[in-house]
Enzyme design. Structure first.
Site, PDB file in Angstrom:
ATOM      1  N   ASP A   1      -3.500   1.791   6.723  1.00  0.00           N
ATOM      2  CA  ASP A   1      -2.580   1.260   5.721  1.00  0.00           C
ATOM      3  C   ASP A   1      -2.438  -0.254   5.809  1.00  0.00           C
ATOM      4  OD1 ASP A   1      -2.123   3.857   4.841  1.00  0.00           O
ATOM      5  OD2 ASP A   1      -0.485   4.171   6.256  1.00  0.00           O
TER       6      ASP A   1
ATOM      7  N   GLU B   1      -1.217  -1.886  -5.952  1.00  0.00           N
ATOM      8  CA  GLU B   1      -2.358  -1.171  -6.503  1.00  0.00           C
ATOM      9  C   GLU B   1      -1.918  -0.381  -7.732  1.00  0.00           C
ATOM     10  OE1 GLU B   1      -5.942   1.789  -4.923  1.00  0.00           O
ATOM     11  OE2 GLU B   1      -4.136   1.471  -3.721  1.00  0.00           O
TER      12      GLU B   1
ATOM     13  N   ASP C   1       0.866  -1.185   0.000  1.00  0.00           N
ATOM     14  CA  ASP C   1       0.000   0.000   0.000  1.00  0.00           C
ATOM     15  C   ASP C   1       0.894   1.224   0.000  1.00  0.00           C
ATOM     16  OD1 ASP C   1      -2.591   1.411   0.311  1.00  0.00           O
ATOM     17  OD2 ASP C   1      -1.719   2.000   2.236  1.00  0.00           O
TER      18      ASP C   1
END
Length: 388
Positions: free
Chosen positions: A366, A283, A199
């Site tokens: 997170d 991501e 992340d």
């Protein structure tokens, strides 16, 4: 069929005084030919005529130009980098037209612009213009044998080399080497937990499995005050003066130091992550969009796009699993315990670092996002929807 990738290996070179003069002459000729090609195509556009082909430009701007008094000095350098820069100009125009028509994927690109004398100077040589010698020297046509500071061996025979002069006056040889994905295949990790989601953010650069945090180094922020001071001093110097040249060099050195520190740090983080994990799930961030917001300076400083590109390249060469999760996947809002979308939303939610779901689970923002990204990445792999 195994995909082939082209890698760059850069090494510092130390030309002698006469060799620096020869390289300066080469850089000037390369810049002139490129600018002449851009000017010729702009003139054709304004006249409504057909764009001249790369072959026609090579004949008129190199072969025929050498016979004229105004461009006779083009014959003093090798023709290889002059031909290469015309190919680069032609590719730049094809990318521009492809971007206009929508045939080229990615962000839109503008038309080629004139090259300037200031800034980075380059000259590319194909196999006809360079040779690696047994004594470790690099022979460049009409320049001579350059001393190279070899830091490692090239994995294969290079197909081309680009001589680069940085704004700080340093010289580098950048070799292009063809390699296959998996060429640097690493030993498989037997630990079933040797995988992680990532992340990315600005407060913390990255959060890995188990809440492991990589702090953002903020290299530009550390040098910003010194850079502003140097830029103000540069703006007060008279154009064309020696003091302005000294001030420009000082600014260039600060920028170079910031960039080198960031590059080295990114390479270290990428090597550590790939060495410790068999699978990496990230991501698919819209870095270009993020760089236009209020935190644009911090986004550029973090170099998130550069990190993702290097991580993917390293994973492919090492034979690791690398998966990008869709950017619209709600990794932050999704509760990893019950699956409800009860997490922080919108710009106001950026300040929320810890939150509690209606099911009673308490989350670190997170760490929860990392777990959701890892689960989604594993789901994509199992379903066969991921490019690994």
């Amino acid at each position: 069929m195994v995909p082939v990738v082209h890698l760059r290996y850069s090494f510092r070179v130390y030309p002698t005084g006469p060799q620096r003069q020869s390289l300066a002459r080469t850089f000037g000729c390369v810049r002139t030919v490129y600018n002449d090609a851009v000017a010729a195509r702009r003139a054709a556009y304004e006249a409504g005529a057909k764009y001249p082909s790369a072959v026609a430009l090579a004949k008129s701007l190199i072969t025929d130009a050498k016979r004229t008094p105004d461009r006779a000095w083009l014959g003093a350098v090798s023709a290889v980098p002059l031909q290469q820069v015309l190919r680069h100009c032609d590719r730049a125009y094809r990318n521009f037209f492809g971007s206009l028509s929508g045939k080229r994927q990615g962000a839109r690109v503008g038309p080629p612009r004139f090259k300037r004398r200031s800034g980075t100077q380059t000259a590319e040589y194909t196999r006809r213009g360079f040779r690696l010698k047994a004594n470790g020297r690099l022979y460049i046509a009409k320049v001579g044998d350059l001393k190279v500071a070899w830091s490692r061996e090239l994995p294969a025979e290079p197909s081309s080399v680009t001589i680069v002069k940085t704004p700080t006056g340093k010289y580098y040889a950048s070799f292009v080497v063809a390699a296959c994905d998996g060429a640097d295949l690493a030993e498989p990790l037997t630990d079933p937990d040797a995988e992680t989601g990532i992340d990315l953010g600005l407060k913390s650069f990255a959060v890995l499995r188990g809440g492991q945090t990589i702090d953002s180094p903020k290299f530009f922020r550390q040098m910003e005050r010194k850079l502003k001071k140097a830029q103000r001093a540069l703006s007060r110097k008279q154009k064309g003066s020696k003091n302005r040249a000294k001030a420009r060099l000082k600014v260039a050195k600060i920028c170079e130091k910031t960039r080198n520190r960031r590059d080295d740090w990114l390479n270290q983080q990428v090597a550590a992550i790939i060495g410790e994990n068999q699978a990496v799930y990230v991501e698919d961030l819209n870095v270009r969009g993020l760089s236009r917001g209020r935190s644009a300076k911090s986004v550029h400083d973090a170099a998130l796009g550069m990190f993702l590109n290097r991580l993917e390249s390293k994973a492919n060469r090492a034979g690791r699993t690398f998966v990008k999760v869709d950017r619209f996947f709600p990794s932050t809002q999704l509760c990893s315990a019950c699956g409800a979308l009860t997490g922080p939303k919108g710009l106001g939610g950026l300040r929320v670092r810890e939150w509690a779901c209606e099911c009673g689970a308490e989350h670190d923002r997170d760490a929860n996002a990392e777990l959701n990204i890892r689960r989604e990445g594993k789901r994509l792999v199992a379903a066969g929807h991921a490019d690994t």
